[in-house]
Design a protein around this motif. Structure first.
Motif, mmCIF file in Angstrom:
data_model
loop_
_atom_site.group_PDB
_atom_site.id
_atom_site.type_symbol
_atom_site.label_atom_id
_atom_site.label_comp_id
_atom_site.label_asym_id
_atom_site.label_seq_id
_atom_site.Cartn_x
_atom_site.Cartn_y
_atom_site.Cartn_z
ATOM 1 N N PRO A 141 6.298 -8.641 -7.617
ATOM 2 C CA PRO A 141 5.207 -8.251 -6.706
ATOM 3 C C PRO A 141 4.433 -7.031 -7.182
ATOM 4 O O PRO A 141 3.225 -6.948 -6.966
ATOM 5 C CB PRO A 141 5.938 -7.964 -5.379
ATOM 6 C CG PRO A 141 7.224 -8.719 -5.467
ATOM 7 C CD PRO A 141 7.602 -8.708 -6.914
ATOM 8 N N CYS A 152 0.398 -11.379 -3.263
ATOM 9 C CA CYS A 152 1.463 -12.385 -3.333
ATOM 10 C C CYS A 152 1.017 -13.725 -2.739
ATOM 11 O O CYS A 152 1.727 -14.729 -2.854
ATOM 12 C CB CYS A 152 2.713 -11.895 -2.623
ATOM 13 S SG CYS A 152 2.566 -11.810 -0.820
ATOM 14 N N CYS A 212 5.584 -6.605 -0.127
ATOM 15 C CA CYS A 212 4.994 -6.010 -1.325
ATOM 16 C C CYS A 212 4.914 -4.490 -1.201
ATOM 17 O O CYS A 212 5.111 -3.766 -2.179
ATOM 18 C CB CYS A 212 3.612 -6.600 -1.590
ATOM 19 S SG CYS A 212 3.670 -8.311 -2.186
ATOM 20 N N VAL A 247 0.354 -6.879 -7.623
ATOM 21 C CA VAL A 247 -0.498 -5.915 -6.926
ATOM 22 C C VAL A 247 -1.346 -5.141 -7.924
ATOM 23 O O VAL A 247 -2.557 -4.962 -7.734
ATOM 24 C CB VAL A 247 0.365 -4.956 -6.074
ATOM 25 C CG1 VAL A 247 -0.478 -3.795 -5.561
ATOM 26 C CG2 VAL A 247 0.988 -5.698 -4.896
ATOM 27 N N TRP A 265 -2.211 -6.308 2.055
ATOM 28 C CA TRP A 265 -0.893 -6.312 1.434
ATOM 29 C C TRP A 265 0.139 -6.533 2.529
ATOM 30 O O TRP A 265 -0.045 -6.129 3.673
ATOM 31 C CB TRP A 265 -0.607 -5.015 0.672
ATOM 32 C CG TRP A 265 -0.645 -3.768 1.501
ATOM 33 C CD1 TRP A 265 0.333 -3.269 2.310
ATOM 34 C CD2 TRP A 265 -1.737 -2.841 1.594
ATOM 35 N NE1 TRP A 265 -0.065 -2.109 2.899
ATOM 36 C CE2 TRP A 265 -1.320 -1.808 2.482
ATOM 37 C CE3 TRP A 265 -3.006 -2.768 1.013
ATOM 38 C CZ2 TRP A 265 -2.154 -0.741 2.791
ATOM 39 C CZ3 TRP A 265 -3.820 -1.699 1.334
ATOM 40 C CH2 TRP A 265 -3.389 -0.708 2.211
ATOM 41 N N CYS A 295 -2.908 -10.829 0.622
ATOM 42 C CA CYS A 295 -2.038 -10.006 -0.208
ATOM 43 C C CYS A 295 -1.987 -10.615 -1.612
ATOM 44 O O CYS A 295 -2.076 -11.842 -1.757
ATOM 45 C CB CYS A 295 -0.647 -9.960 0.415
ATOM 46 S SG CYS A 295 0.552 -8.995 -0.562
#
Length: 263
Positions: free
Chosen positions: A67, A18, A29, A71, A25, A16
């Protein structure tokens, strides 16, 4: 299949944005992109036309921070096309929720174009993915919408990342253009010859000389310079720009600083 999946994870590790490993993901998120859309045009100073006309309505799915920013950056600039599904579903929901605020009639969903340098670097134009999802979301709510790439950015205009408000305006002032196909679709005289709406020769329901309705799509709203430039050139070509839908919008400076102090 499980064995192949595990082997692919070893050869091409996935995580992900993050940092959580082994998932494209994570639930946290994804959750920040699941809320209701909000109107954000008041936080974009370049959308203020200064002529008494209200700024272009803009709907966003989330704030461009934390977040969400991670992304979007991975999706746009780090080759994470596998995030198309997550972001596509988010902006499709935004489109479906905003459809009730738009007038009826046929609608062209227009992606804001990338610069040539950004397109070459990324190998694609991610905003076109969003435009397709926006059109699908509008259709799910009963609208007659289809995505059409009416704009391009010729020449050597810089990418917008890292530019301030004034620099963004100067960079885009002469950079966004209507494509040759777009001029034909939007020009009232050309539509009258064809007898109807773009892509629907002879179709009833709209006078051939009436403006074509457009909705802009972009990934992130910052100052509004990009959307303002796109709105201006489309209107000059004869279109009626009804609004814009974006994935995320940068928080106003005061809110951003407060959020920074509380984290």
């Amino acid at each position: 299949m499980n064995a192949l999946r595990e082997l692919s994870r070893l050869l091409l590790p996935v995580a992900c944005p993050c940092g959580l490993p082994d998932v494209p993901w994570c639930a946290a998120c994804a959750a920040v992109l699941a809320g209701p859309p909000v109107r954000v045009e008041d936080a974009a100073p370049r959308l203020d036309r200064l002529d008494g006309v209200a700024p272009l309505p803009v709907w966003a799915q989330a704030r461009y921070a934390g977040p969400v920013r991670d992304v979007v950056v991975h999706w746009k600039d780090r080759g994470r096309a596998d995030l198309d599904g997550l972001l596509g579903r988010a902006i499709r929901r935004t489109a479906a929720a905003s459809a009730a605020a738009l007038p009826g009639g046929r609608l062209l969903v227009v992606p804001v174009p990338s610069s040539g340098a950004a397109r070459r670097s990324r190998g694609r134009e991610p905003v076109r993915v969003l435009a397709r999802e926006v059109a699908a979301g509008l259709r799910s709510a009963g609208a007659d919408a289809r995505p059409v790439a009416l704009l391009h950015r010729p020449g050597r205009a810089r990418d917008q990342v890292g530019l301030g408000t004034r620099a963004r305006g100067r960079n885009l002032a002469a950079a966004v253009r209507v494509t040759r196909r777009g001029r034909g679709l939007l020009d009232p005289a050309s539509r009258a010859v064809r007898g109807g709406v773009p892509g629907r020769p002879g179709a009833p329901g709209r006078a051939s000389g009436a403006p074509v309705q457009c909705l802009l799509v972009d990934d992130v709203l910052t100052t509004g310079a990009t959307l303002a430039a796109a709105e201006r050139v489309l209107e000059q070509a004869g279109a009626a720009v009804l609004g814009a839908i974006v994935l995320a919008a940068t928080p106003p400076p005061g809110r951003a600083s407060r959020e920074g102090r509380t984290r």
